[in-house]
Write an enzyme that holds these catalytic residues in place. Structure first.
Site, mmCIF file in Angstrom:
data_model
loop_
_atom_site.group_PDB
_atom_site.id
_atom_site.type_symbol
_atom_site.label_atom_id
_atom_site.label_comp_id
_atom_site.label_asym_id
_atom_site.label_seq_id
_atom_site.Cartn_x
_atom_site.Cartn_y
_atom_site.Cartn_z
ATOM 1 N N ASP A 1 -5.942 2.091 -3.500
ATOM 2 C CA ASP A 1 -7.230 1.950 -2.811
ATOM 3 C C ASP A 1 -7.550 3.187 -1.966
ATOM 4 O O ASP A 1 -8.596 3.259 -1.344
ATOM 5 C CB ASP A 1 -7.292 0.675 -1.967
ATOM 6 C CG ASP A 1 -6.271 0.642 -0.838
ATOM 7 O OD1 ASP A 1 -5.406 1.551 -0.753
ATOM 8 O OD2 ASP A 1 -6.314 -0.315 -0.035
ATOM 9 N N SER B 1 0.815 -1.211 0.000
ATOM 10 C CA SER B 1 0.000 0.000 0.000
ATOM 11 C C SER B 1 0.850 1.263 0.000
ATOM 12 O O SER B 1 1.613 1.520 -0.917
ATOM 13 C CB SER B 1 -0.948 -0.045 1.199
ATOM 14 O OG SER B 1 -1.880 0.997 1.157
ATOM 15 N N ASP C 1 -2.475 6.110 -3.497
ATOM 16 C CA ASP C 1 -1.338 5.473 -2.840
ATOM 17 C C ASP C 1 -0.839 4.329 -3.722
ATOM 18 O O ASP C 1 -1.300 4.154 -4.851
ATOM 19 C CB ASP C 1 -1.712 4.988 -1.434
ATOM 20 C CG ASP C 1 -2.798 3.922 -1.451
ATOM 21 O OD1 ASP C 1 -3.561 3.854 -2.431
ATOM 22 O OD2 ASP C 1 -2.886 3.144 -0.486
ATOM 23 N N ASP D 1 -1.158 1.094 -3.944
ATOM 24 C CA ASP D 1 -2.051 0.080 -4.516
ATOM 25 C C ASP D 1 -3.388 0.669 -4.940
ATOM 26 O O ASP D 1 -4.309 -0.063 -5.299
ATOM 27 C CB ASP D 1 -2.255 -1.091 -3.553
ATOM 28 C CG ASP D 1 -3.012 -0.710 -2.285
ATOM 29 O OD1 ASP D 1 -3.004 0.491 -1.922
ATOM 30 O OD2 ASP D 1 -3.592 -1.604 -1.640
#
Length: 450
Positions: free
Chosen positions: A245, A101, A241, A243
């Site tokens: 999400d 992340s 960010d 990833d």
């Protein structure tokens, strides 16, 4: 053996804590646990972000899945919400994401999704851990045609993006948008989506090299995008960010718009258009006190959970609530997705702006955020429990709460993904809460940092 799974999967420094050996075992165990009710061959979708360790861990995870007899569909670089959507839409038995992340590039992580596209609950993660502990004593592995196959399907990342485009008939012609993709999973899809909608883009964080994910860019380094918006007089900025999400925005004046502010804007817009089920909003205990004030003033029912978007989702699922999320920019739209999705959040925010015909700098005025300070005190994972129960820490915390009274609050909590205990204070006087937070963080560091 300490618990492997934190609040968002298994995390650690790649090749040190999160090793290929562990990734193999996670794949082998997950293939059994996540589709144990399916007698025939299982299929697991695998995606990753742009970290240098991603391909190494992908190979190990896929080898574990295939060793357990599962077929692996390898989607390559794709966002976490992309994996969730693809797992469900393709009818896979499970999904796996290799990402850490917003963390620096040397970290990585592995988390799993059910066939319905939801993050695994604690009891399922416990089953996977139990299987890993018993790894050497597992049933014999399949041989011959029973071994799983690996198939490369990198084109799937765009099919997820196309699904978003099909559900949003936005016309962004004439809008000037700054886009920061954190050198992460959204670096190709995000620019393509917004260009297809007609926006004029100024890009940053779209040149991943395996080492620069989240480095000085993205939702955790929003100052870079804020300067870009101010300097070029853009309509707004959108930052994801690693990833993708999460979403953090910047308004037309270059001011940061975090998850709390965006959820306030979105909640009012959705309520106005009859899209906010039961007029409810689900947030975590980390949300600013201003959210409470906003909700009461605008007739919105506010529900709070412990930190973690999975807990927000659990509360939303109980009553089919439409909107929930975190201050960090994880936002969930239950009628559209099964997990937080930065790209979906951006499209929803842009729709609210278009429907209101106002600038984001005006829309954000519906909520007045109180000063907040967040300091990370260094605490190794094995000492977090002791820290939270330490008499000196408890006494110092109580003195702060007594001093603030109803003018503010203190929240002390261990991170589920990093070696920190987070000290968060809110109050009317920024200088006062800064001093109080630093004092408590210094106390924790002196007792537990080493």
């Amino acid at each position: 053996m300490a618990r492997l799974f934190g609040t968002d999967g298994v995390r650690g420094v790649a090749n040190q804590e999160l090793t290929p050996d562990l990734a193999f075992q996670l794949g082998f165990a997950a293939a059994h646990v996540l589709a144990e009710d399916k007698p025939l061959k299982k299929t697991v979708l695998v995606g990753r972000d742009t970290r240098i360790s991603g391909e190494m861990l992908e190979s190990a995870l896929v080898a574990g899945l295939c060793s357990a007899g599962a077929d692996a569909i390898v989607a390559g670089v794709v966002s976490t919400p992309g994996v969730a959507w693809l797992t469900r839409s393709l009818g896979c038995d499970a999904g796996a994401v290799i990402s850490a992340s917003h963390n620096p590039f040397e970290y990585n992580g592995i988390k799993f999704f059910s066939r319905e596209g939801y993050k695994c609950p604690d009891d399922v993660e416990d089953e996977i851990e139990a299987s890993i502990r018993n790894f050497k004593n597992e049933a014999p592995r399949p041989v011959g045609k029973g071994i799983g196959r690996r198939s490369e399907r990198h084109e799937l990342a765009w099919s997820y993006a196309q699904n978003l485009l099909e559900h949003f008939g936005l016309d962004l012609t004439g809008m000037k948008i700054g886009l920061d993709c954190a050198n992460g999973a959204a670096f190709e899809n995000a620019p393509r989506i917004f260009r297809e909608l007609g926006a004029e883009l100024l890009l940053t964080g779209v040149e991943p090299d395996g080492l620069n994910i989240n480095r000085g860019v993205g939702s955790t380094h929003i100052e870079h995008l804020a300067e870009l918006v101010r300097k070029n007089q853009l309509d707004l900025g959108l930052a994801f960010d690693g990833d993708a999400d999460r979403l953090i925005a910047v308004d037309d004046k270059g001011e940061v718009v975090d998850g709390d502010v965006m959820m306030a804007v979105l909640a009012l817009d959705m309520k106005k258009h009859g899209e906010l089920h039961d007029n409810a909003l689900v947030v975590t205990v980390m949300s600013n006190l201003a959210v409470d004030i906003f909700a009461e003033k605008n007739g919105i029912k506010l529900l709070k959970t412990k930190v973690g978007d999975r807990y927000v989702l659990e509360e939303m699922l109980k009553y089919d609530y439409s909107l929930g999320g975190e201050q960090s920019g994880h936002m969930i739209f239950l009628q559209d997705a099964t997990t937080g999705d930065g790209l979906l959040s951006a499209l929803k925010l842009l729709r609210s702006i278009k429907r209101s015909n106002e600038k984001l700098s005006e829309l954000r005025k519906v909520i007045q955020i109180l000063p907040q300070v967040l300091i990370n005190a260094k605490v190794p994972d094995e000492k977090k429990s002791s820290c939270m129960q330490d008499p000196d820490v408890l006494a110092a915390s109580q003195r702060i709460r007594d001093k603030l009274g109803d003018r503010g609050r203190l929240l002390l909590r261990p991170s589920g993904t990093e070696p920190y205990v987070r000290v968060m204070l809110e109050g009317e006087d920024h200088e006062e809460i800064q001093d109080l937070a630093e004092g408590l963080a210094n106390l924790i560091n002196s007792k537990f940092a080493s």
